[in-house]
Enzyme design. Structure first.
Site, short mmCIF file in Angstrom:
data_model
loop_
_atom_site.label_atom_id
_atom_site.label_comp_id
_atom_site.label_asym_id
_atom_site.label_seq_id
_atom_site.Cartn_x
_atom_site.Cartn_y
_atom_site.Cartn_z
N LYS A 30 0.83 -1.22 0.00
CA LYS A 30 0.00 0.00 0.00
C LYS A 30 0.85 1.26 0.00
CE LYS A 30 -4.36 -1.96 1.26
NZ LYS A 30 -5.32 -2.34 2.28
N ARG A 38 -3.06 -10.42 4.42
CA ARG A 38 -3.43 -10.48 2.99
C ARG A 38 -2.28 -9.85 2.21
NH1 ARG A 38 -5.50 -6.98 -0.63
NH2 ARG A 38 -7.00 -7.74 -2.15
N1 PMM Z 1 -7.21 -4.08 0.69
C1 PMM Z 1 -7.51 -4.11 -0.62
C2 PMM Z 1 -8.48 -4.99 -1.11
N2 PMM Z 1 -9.11 -5.84 -0.29
N3 PMM Z 1 -9.48 -6.70 1.86
C3 PMM Z 1 -9.22 -6.67 3.17
N4 PMM Z 1 -9.89 -7.49 4.00
N5 PMM Z 1 -8.29 -5.83 3.71
C4 PMM Z 1 -7.60 -4.95 2.95
O1 PMM Z 1 -6.78 -4.18 3.49
C5 PMM Z 1 -7.86 -4.93 1.54
C6 PMM Z 1 -8.83 -5.83 1.04
C7 PMM Z 1 -6.82 -3.16 -1.55
O2 PMM Z 1 -5.60 -3.63 -1.94
P1 PMM Z 1 -5.27 -4.30 -3.40
O3 PMM Z 1 -5.85 -3.36 -4.44
O4 PMM Z 1 -3.81 -4.40 -3.41
O5 PMM Z 1 -5.93 -5.63 -3.47
#
Ligand code: PMM
Length: 266
Positions: free
Chosen positions: A211, A244
């Site tokens: 991020k 994640r």
């Molecule tokens: N961040 C993203 C997408 N999904 N789900 C959860 N539970 N927690 C998060 O911090 C989260 C998520 C955005 O990140 P990406 O675009 O790299 O997938």
């Protein structure tokens, strides 16, 4: 034996996700990447068909379902534990029918009022992330009295609503939503005080991977994998249940070091 957090490998099946640029939009390419993440030690594959990066606009539900269906179907058939990253109840229902184990809702049920009833009474675990509004407006919603205390309070409201709609407490997880309506300093404060989120008593999922607040450690998203793996270790130490991440190999190696450190002399 110290038990490391579960590792959720990110599989964004979107053309515009900020961190992997949509390289996995073709089903075969996506599945190959999922298999590589499993081989690297992922416990769960988190499949998402809609980008939630800052500024992203919503796509329609049919597009989301069309993107995720072949991927989720194949992964479940292969015996992979799948998490479905969606804010929509109809996509969640499709995922549940296909056999996903987790519904990962970044909106904590706020984006679709049918979400809780879609999950209630199923065998799925519901992950409620802290969220204040859609990606195109969320940066303007990053005002808090005390970010960690406010996130905990707002998560509790979502947990209560989920339980009132029939989701069993044993099937509820929480996530403080790093980067969602939060500045870099908000994210760091939440991480410093993550014990307050863990103290809620629900398993905590943390999504720091690649991020923007990690930009001081790497200009491009991929260059933030060392910082991400370090956060995974600190999260493990703080009692977080799952992380994640995009680079599964880096986090699995770091968590293996953590496990050995914890078990040495035990
Ligand atoms: N961040 C993203 C997408 N999904 N789900 C959860 N539970 N927690 C998060 O911090 C989260 C998520 C955005 O990140 P990406 O675009 O790299 O997938």
């Amino acid at each position: 034996m110290a038990k490391r957090p579960l590792v959720f490998g990110v599989l964004n099946v979107t053309p515009d996700s900020f961190s992997d640029g949509g390289s996995w939009e073709k089903p075969e390419v996506a599945l190959e990447h999922a298999r590589a993440m499993m081989a690297a030690g992922a416990d769960v594959i988190d499949v998402g068909g809609e980008s939630t990066r800052p500024g992203a606009e919503r796509i329609d539900s049919a597009t989301e379902r069309r993107r995720i269906e072949p991927i989720v179907r194949s992964l479940v058939e292969d015996g992979v534990i799948v998490s479905l990253d969606t804010m929509r109840s109809d996509t969640a229902r499709l995922g549940i029918d296909l056999g996903v184990t987790y519904i990962n809702d970044v909106s904590g049920g706020l984006a679709d009022e049918g979400m809780f009833t879609a999950v209630a009474g199923t065998d799925c675990t519901y992950i409620a992330m802290h969220w204040r509004g859609e990606s195109d407006i969320m940066d303007g919603l990053a005002t808090y009295d005390n970010v960690t205390a406010d996130v905990v309070t707002e998560l509790l409201v979502r947990i209560d609503a989920a339980q009132a709609a029939g989701i069993d407490s044993t099937r509820l997880w929480v996530d403080p939503g790093l980067g969602f309506a939060k500045t870099a300093e908000h994210n760091w404060q939440i991480l410093r005080e993550i014990d307050q989120v863990v103290a809620l008593g629900f398993p905590v999922l943390l999504g720091a991977s690649r991020k923007k607040f990690l930009a001081p450690y790497g200009e491009s998203p991929e260059e933030r994998d060392e910082a991400t793996a370090t956060i995974s270790v600190l999260a493990a130490d703080a009692g977080v249940s799952a992380v994640r991440v995009h680079n599964v190999e880096a986090t699995v190696a770091a968590l293996s070091v953590w496990e050995n450190w914890k078990d040495a002399g035990a």
